[in-house]
Scaffold this active site. Structure first.
Site, mmCIF file in Angstrom:
data_model
loop_
_atom_site.group_PDB
_atom_site.id
_atom_site.type_symbol
_atom_site.label_atom_id
_atom_site.label_comp_id
_atom_site.label_asym_id
_atom_site.label_seq_id
_atom_site.Cartn_x
_atom_site.Cartn_y
_atom_site.Cartn_z
ATOM 1 N N CYS A 132 5.044 -3.466 -0.862
ATOM 2 C CA CYS A 132 5.562 -3.675 0.199
ATOM 3 C C CYS A 132 6.139 -2.877 0.580
ATOM 4 O O CYS A 132 7.666 -2.453 1.255
ATOM 5 C CB CYS A 132 6.692 -4.528 -0.161
ATOM 6 S SG CYS A 132 5.148 -6.497 -1.002
ATOM 7 N N PHE A 133 5.724 -1.485 1.200
ATOM 8 C CA PHE A 133 6.114 -0.881 1.871
ATOM 9 C C PHE A 133 4.732 -0.220 2.892
ATOM 10 O O PHE A 133 4.154 0.113 3.004
ATOM 11 C CB PHE A 133 7.002 0.165 2.016
ATOM 12 C CG PHE A 133 6.593 1.341 0.969
ATOM 13 C CD1 PHE A 133 5.912 0.932 -0.114
ATOM 14 C CD2 PHE A 133 6.228 2.512 2.119
ATOM 15 C CE1 PHE A 133 5.433 2.381 -1.051
ATOM 16 C CE2 PHE A 133 5.294 4.178 1.066
ATOM 17 C CZ PHE A 133 4.864 3.636 -0.315
#
Ligand code: PLP
Length: 461
Positions: free
Chosen positions: A374-375
């Protein structure tokens, strides 16, 4: 860059390199057929056992070809490159020892059955306990700095050790294209900086005062260092050994440890440069090192394993953003940390396979290959032209056998993938052997302190 598969880029490759690419294609297909990869097993690390054996044999042959008959040569694999016990044992069986740099790496080498006399300890921050253990085992130690040498003095005063001991020097010959991997710059943190004022004389005196110092170590770089610069570093270490021996009036330094650092070609399936080429460059640059007066230790890591590893990940979703196709896969920062954080220095080839594990055909499409984290920067490849990856396909990150999937980064608590070795099964198929189990969710919870769940809340309630 052609990022196709073995079938697609076999043309122009040497026989062994082409065969390795073909074995990889077979392994991906077999991994899907045999269920190692699938909807519920979306990522796996694969190791080419035959390829690893070939590289080990090539390394031994390259130095055997340039050394005088009878010269003792220990090739010690830099464990940090692929810290997997079965790999260390395979290399041991192929005549390769272990270079370790932490208590964990030493334990891995021992678990693999690598004997102490084929093990070298090099870390820059050894505790007194680690030094004591190494000396009691008889593991070779390269001292990093004057303070560590003082510790060795104390331990040697307590009793003799079978450990061959040396000092690591930094010949300060300069860096390569990747600053973070350049170990011989003027200000590198490693070893005794040889060109600093008074340093050379300090090193020579250290040897003259300590007859038990018999080795000299220099590891002048890694990926990104030209062979000539590596040879220059070795040449500086050799000149220093000659000076020490002349002033000692005897062959006190009997072994040079020339480190590792042979770069790997990440742009195609070709093995380049080869061990043979490096050995010839070294003999040309430092002929005296090969005339039989010195034993040799090498510490190659990346060049032994990189081309024999592939991480294969399922395309969970295929989408489009701003007009660009994006394949969302299960391989990202957790298995390709260097590439994700430093894509310019560490580009990886990505091969596309379909849902059956067959090389994808079709026109090149410019697309991104993303990981599961999640980036936004969690991308294996950006704007890469290759056959379009679709949902249920597989994306393979090539040349990832060293410093990639064995170096898990626990971001998002993503599980460590299973690692499997592959070999021909003798009946035209592929046999897999478990090298490391995939990490389970229960193990993730345990490693995150699951046993201490109320550690911060139980008091005062
Ligand atoms: C990392 C390291 C190696 C191995 O380097 P590669 O580039 O993987 O060959 C060898 N020796 C020392 C001391 C190291 O730190």
């Amino acid at each position: 860059m052609n990022t196709g598969t073995g079938a697609g880029i076999g043309g122009g490759l040497g026989g062994a390199d082409g065969e390795r690419a073909a074995r990889r294609d077979q392994a991906v297909r077999a991994a899907v057929e045999q269920g190692l990869l699938g909807p519920d097993a979306p990522i796996v690390g694969l190791l080419d056992v035959a390829g690893i054996r070939e590289s080990a044999a090539a390394l031994r042959a390259a130095f055997a070809a340039v050394t005088a008959p009878g010269t003792p040569v220990l090739h010690a694999f830099a464990v940090k490159a692929t810290p997997l016990v079965a790999v260390l044992r395979l290399l041991h069986e192929e005549g390769i020892g272990a270079e370790v740099a932490s208590p964990g790496e030493l334990a891995l080498a021992r678990a693999a059955g690598v004997p102490p006399e084929r093990t070298v300890l090099d870390s820059p921050a050894k505790t007194p306990g680690e030094l004591r253990e190494a000396l009691s085992l008889g593991v070779a130690v390269n001292t990093d700095n004057p303070q560590e040498l003082e510790r060795l003095d104390g331990l040697m005063a307590e009793g003799a050790s079978a450990s061959p001991l040396g000092i690591r020097v930094n010949p300060q010959v300069g860096g390569g294209s990747i600053e973070a991997l350049s170990t011989a710059t003027a200000t590198s943190k490693f070893g005794v900086a040889l060109r600093d004022e008074g340093a050379r004389e300090w090193v020579v005196r250290a040897y003259l005062d300590r007859p038990w110092l018999t080795r000299l170590h220099a590891h002048t770089g890694s990926q990104g260092i030209p062979l000539t610069l590596m040879a220059e570093g070795v040449s500086e270490a050799y000149a220093l050994a000659e000076e020490i021996n002349e002033r000692a009036g005897r062959r006190q330094v009997d072994t040079l440890d020339i480190g590792g650092g042979l770069p790997v070609n990440f742009a195609s399936d070709a093995t380049a440069p080869t061990y043979g080429a490096y050995a010839r460059v070294l003999r040309e640059a430092v002929p005296g090192l090969f005339d039989g007066r010195y034993g040799l230790v090498t510490e190659f890591g990346r060049s032994l394993l990189a081309k024999h590893g592939t991480v294969v990940a399922r395309v969970e979703y295929a989408k489009s953003a701003g007009g660009r196709p994006v394949a969302v896969t299960h391989a990202g920062v957790q298995v390709a940390t260097r590439t994700v954080y430093a894509p310019g220095a560490w580009p990886l080839r990505i091969a596309a396979y379909d849902g059956k594990g067959l090389p994808k055909e079709g026109a090149d499409v410019v697309q991104d290959v993303a990981g599961p984290a999640c980036f936004a920067g969690d991308l294996l490849a950006v704007g890469r032209a290759m056959p379009l990856l679709e949902q249920g396909d597989y994306a393979a990150a090539l040349d990832t056998g060293a410093y990639y999937f064995a170096h898990h980064y626990a971001y998002n608590s993503l599980a460590r993938p299973g690692v499997f070795g592959y070999e021909a099964d003798g009946c035209g198929g592929v046999a897999f052997a478990t090298v490391r189990e995939a990490q389970s969710v229960a193990e993730i919870v345990a490693e995150a302190g699951g046993a201490h769940a109320d550690a911060l809340t139980s008091r005062g309630h």
